[in-house]
Motif scaffolding. Structure first.
Motif, PDB file in Angstrom:
ATOM      1  N   LYS A  68      49.127  40.539   4.029  1.00  9.87           N
ATOM      2  CA  LYS A  68      49.856  39.547   4.832  1.00  9.87           C
ATOM      3  C   LYS A  68      48.881  38.617   5.535  1.00  9.87           C
ATOM      4  CE  LYS A  68      53.786  42.636   5.859  1.00  9.87           C
ATOM      5  NZ  LYS A  68      53.212  43.924   5.413  1.00  9.87           N
ATOM      6  N   ALA A  69      47.807  39.175   6.097  1.00 10.67           N
ATOM      7  CA  ALA A  69      46.823  38.347   6.789  1.00 10.67           C
ATOM      8  C   ALA A  69      46.165  37.354   5.832  1.00 10.67           C
ATOM      9  CB  ALA A  69      45.764  39.234   7.443  1.00 10.67           C
ATOM     10  N   ILE A  70      45.926  37.769   4.608  1.00 15.16           N
ATOM     11  CA  ILE A  70      45.349  36.865   3.615  1.00 15.16           C
ATOM     12  C   ILE A  70      46.285  35.693   3.347  1.00 15.16           C
ATOM     13  CG2 ILE A  70      44.736  36.674   1.169  1.00 15.16           C
ATOM     14  CD1 ILE A  70      43.569  39.502   1.380  1.00 15.16           C
ATOM     15  N   HIS A  71      47.579  35.962   3.227  1.00 17.46           N
ATOM     16  CA  HIS A  71      48.541  34.890   2.979  1.00 17.46           C
ATOM     17  C   HIS A  71      48.676  33.961   4.184  1.00 17.46           C
ATOM     18  CE1 HIS A  71      49.813  37.483  -0.440  1.00 17.46           C
ATOM     19  NE2 HIS A  71      50.122  36.321  -0.989  1.00 17.46           N
ATOM     20  N   VAL A  72      48.594  34.506   5.391  1.00 16.15           N
ATOM     21  CA  VAL A  72      48.603  33.652   6.584  1.00 16.15           C
ATOM     22  C   VAL A  72      47.410  32.712   6.553  1.00 16.15           C
ATOM     23  CG1 VAL A  72      48.394  33.636   9.100  1.00 16.15           C
ATOM     24  CG2 VAL A  72      49.910  35.277   7.999  1.00 16.15           C
ATOM     25  N   GLY A  73      46.244  33.223   6.165  1.00 19.25           N
ATOM     26  CA  GLY A  73      45.056  32.377   6.043  1.00 19.25           C
ATOM     27  C   GLY A  73      45.232  31.286   5.009  1.00 19.25           C
ATOM     28  N   TYR A  74      45.900  31.605   3.901  1.00 19.97           N
ATOM     29  CA  TYR A  74      46.172  30.586   2.885  1.00 19.97           C
ATOM     30  C   TYR A  74      47.022  29.451   3.466  1.00 19.97           C
ATOM     31  CZ  TYR A  74      44.552  33.863  -0.743  1.00 19.97           C
ATOM     32  OH  TYR A  74      43.803  34.717  -1.522  1.00 19.97           O
ATOM     33  N   VAL A  75      48.066  29.812   4.199  1.00 26.15           N
ATOM     34  CA  VAL A  75      48.959  28.802   4.782  1.00 26.15           C
ATOM     35  C   VAL A  75      48.204  27.927   5.774  1.00 26.15           C
ATOM     36  CG1 VAL A  75      51.016  28.464   6.205  1.00 26.15           C
ATOM     37  CG2 VAL A  75      51.022  30.206   4.411  1.00 26.15           C
ATOM     38  N   MET A  76      47.379  28.540   6.627  1.00 18.69           N
ATOM     39  CA  MET A  76      46.587  27.771   7.592  1.00 18.69           C
ATOM     40  C   MET A  76      45.637  26.817   6.886  1.00 18.69           C
ATOM     41  SD  MET A  76      45.630  30.725  10.388  1.00 18.69           S
ATOM     42  CE  MET A  76      44.425  29.632  11.147  1.00 18.69           C
ATOM     43  N   THR A  77      45.011  27.287   5.824  1.00 14.94           N
ATOM     44  CA  THR A  77      44.067  26.451   5.085  1.00 14.94           C
ATOM     45  C   THR A  77      44.769  25.253   4.460  1.00 14.94           C
ATOM     46  OG1 THR A  77      42.685  28.380   4.602  1.00 14.94           O
ATOM     47  CG2 THR A  77      42.376  26.425   3.225  1.00 14.94           C
ATOM     48  N   ILE A  78      45.920  25.480   3.865  1.00 15.82           N
ATOM     49  CA  ILE A  78      46.664  24.375   3.245  1.00 15.82           C
ATOM     50  C   ILE A  78      47.089  23.351   4.291  1.00 15.82           C
ATOM     51  CG2 ILE A  78      48.804  23.795   2.040  1.00 15.82           C
ATOM     52  CD1 ILE A  78      48.546  26.486   0.580  1.00 15.82           C
ATOM     53  N   PHE A  79      47.546  23.824   5.447  1.00 16.21           N
ATOM     54  CA  PHE A  79      47.974  22.906   6.509  1.00 16.21           C
ATOM     55  C   PHE A  79      46.801  22.055   6.991  1.00 16.21           C
ATOM     56  CE2 PHE A  79      48.555  21.981  11.048  1.00 16.21           C
ATOM     57  CZ  PHE A  79      49.735  21.246  10.989  1.00 16.21           C
ATOM     58  N   ILE A  80      45.650  22.678   7.228  1.00 19.38           N
ATOM     59  CA  ILE A  80      44.481  21.935   7.694  1.00 19.38           C
ATOM     60  C   ILE A  80      44.012  20.959   6.618  1.00 19.38           C
ATOM     61  CG2 ILE A  80      42.056  22.172   8.370  1.00 19.38           C
ATOM     62  CD1 ILE A  80      42.863  24.879   9.607  1.00 19.38           C
ATOM     63  N   ALA A  81      44.075  21.374   5.352  1.00 18.41           N
ATOM     64  CA  ALA A  81      43.684  20.481   4.260  1.00 18.41           C
ATOM     65  C   ALA A  81      44.572  19.247   4.219  1.00 18.41           C
ATOM     66  CB  ALA A  81      43.744  21.239   2.932  1.00 18.41           C
ATOM     67  N   LEU A  82      45.872  19.416   4.430  1.00 18.88           N
ATOM     68  CA  LEU A  82      46.790  18.270   4.436  1.00 18.88           C
ATOM     69  C   LEU A  82      46.476  17.321   5.587  1.00 18.88           C
ATOM     70  CD1 LEU A  82      50.180  20.026   3.547  1.00 18.88           C
ATOM     71  CD2 LEU A  82      48.764  18.575   2.062  1.00 18.88           C
ATOM     72  N   VAL A  83      46.079  17.865   6.730  1.00 15.06           N
ATOM     73  CA  VAL A  83      45.696  17.019   7.860  1.00 15.06           C
ATOM     74  C   VAL A  83      44.489  16.169   7.486  1.00 15.06           C
ATOM     75  CG1 VAL A  83      44.819  17.006  10.229  1.00 15.06           C
ATOM     76  CG2 VAL A  83      46.674  18.560   9.598  1.00 15.06           C
ATOM     77  N   TYR A  84      43.490  16.788   6.874  1.00 10.71           N
ATOM     78  CA  TYR A  84      42.287  16.031   6.493  1.00 10.71           C
ATOM     79  C   TYR A  84      42.574  15.004   5.404  1.00 10.71           C
ATOM     80  CZ  TYR A  84      38.801  18.508   9.279  1.00 10.71           C
ATOM     81  OH  TYR A  84      38.046  18.988  10.319  1.00 10.71           O
ATOM     82  N   VAL A  85      43.445  15.342   4.483  1.00  4.43           N
ATOM     83  CA  VAL A  85      43.779  14.392   3.414  1.00  4.43           C
ATOM     84  C   VAL A  85      44.504  13.170   3.977  1.00  4.43           C
ATOM     85  CG1 VAL A  85      45.284  14.107   1.398  1.00  4.43           C
ATOM     86  CG2 VAL A  85      43.765  16.070   1.542  1.00  4.43           C
TER      87      VAL A  85
END
Length: 325
Positions: free
Chosen positions: A285-302
């Motif tokens: 579960k923690a790994i999937h939470v990290g995936y979601v956080m990474t995608i959100f931050i990536a969208l902000v940078y894009v």
């Protein structure tokens, strides 16, 4: 002088817990922690004390913050070993910086006063940089990045150098070298690049707290009559000029994608580490939470190159931005 029977009876009475028993029995005063350790080991094999997704999130945040704290609190002397604690802690510290940097760059949507004022905020902290043209946070991030690179290269050389690219063992190394190349270019473009001057009125105490009471977000500049102006780097205009090129936009977006892959691969390896103390049934579960956080931050940078490529610059309150050629 008593008889031999009385002398023998005294220790017997003490052992039985009678009046002759000593008040402190040092032989039985030590606690047995084996049961506590056994229970803790059982909890770590399961979901710990907090079940479900809430538990996974709590353990992940606690482990994350503990590792961040250990990058600041003095630890034992630096020794190059085969473990990955230094790699994990430096990565987590840089991830916190990436989040803060993303939030700070959101000021580009508020106009040149906000974005240039945000950049000048860090310049006003140069007095913390031990005489260098940087503040202590930037210097600490540089040290964390160097530690991360050196430890990662050493572990790759010791563990994965004999594997082929097709094995996937070199994915972190390849994506990491790509990111290092991008960061070098990015620093020379934005951190050390030449800019036009831009005038703003900075707040007297680093941050304009009064803007909160006026329901505004000009945290790094003021517009009060008669305010003192200073000339700062026009990084707002620089960002629009760089990302006016479609090639630079695509390069930046490509780097964000590489960062997302690198972050997800590294996070998947970091979560099971004993130092984070995340219970085994929470790790997925923690790994999937990290995936979601990474995608959100990536969208902000894009969003930054897309916005500055498609939309024109906004004027400043004191220095209007000249039209792009």
């Amino acid at each position: 002088v008593g008889s031999g029977a009385a002398v023998v009876a005294a220790p017997a009475a003490a052992a039985a817990g009678g009046a002759a028993a000593p008040l402190l029995d040092k032989g039985h005063g030590e606690r047995d922690w084996s049961k506590s350790e056994k229970n803790r080991k059982m909890r770590m094999e399961g979901e710990g004390k907090i079940p479900g997704w809430i538990g996974a999130l709590c353990y992940m945040v606690l482990g994350f913050m503990k590792e961040i704290l250990f990058t600041i609190v003095p630890q034992k002397n630096i020794v190059l070993t085969g473990d990955r604690i230094g790699l994990t802690r430096s990565a987590m510290f840089m991830f916190i910086f990436i989040i803060i940097h993303a939030v700070g760059n959101l000021h580009v949507f508020l106009g040149p006063d906000d974005f240039n004022g945000y950049g000048y905020f860090y310049v006003r902290l140069y007095w913390t940089g031990f005489g260098f043209p940087a503040n202590v946070v930037e210097e600490y991030i540089l040290l964390a990045a160097l530690l991360h690179v050196f430890v990662a290269l050493k572990r790759t050389w010791d563990i994965s150098i004999n594997y082929t690219v097709a094995s996937g063992k070199l994915n972190l190394a390849i994506s990491g070298i790509t990111l290092l190349t991008f960061m070098t270019i990015h620093l020379f473009q934005f951190r050390f690049g030449a800019t036009h001057p831009f005038k703003i009125c900075p707040p007297p105490y680093l941050v304009n707290i009064g803007t909160i009471f006026h329901l505004r977000l000009n945290l790094f500049w003021v517009d009060t009559p008669g305010c003192t102006t200073v000339s700062v780097r026009d990084i707002y205009r620089m960002e629009f000029e760089v990302f006016k090129s479609l090639e630079w936009c695509l390069f930046y977006i490509f780097a964000v994608v590489v960062f997302s892959i690198h972050m997800c691969l590294g996070w998947e390896k970091a979560v099971p580490a004993p130092s984070l103390e995340i219970p085994k049934r929470h790790q997925r579960k923690a790994i999937h939470v990290g995936y979601v956080m990474t995608i959100f931050i990536a969208l902000v940078y894009v969003s930054f190159p897309i916005y500055t490529h498609l939309f024109p610059m906004s004027p400043g309150s004191i220095s209007p931005e000249p039209l792009e050629p």
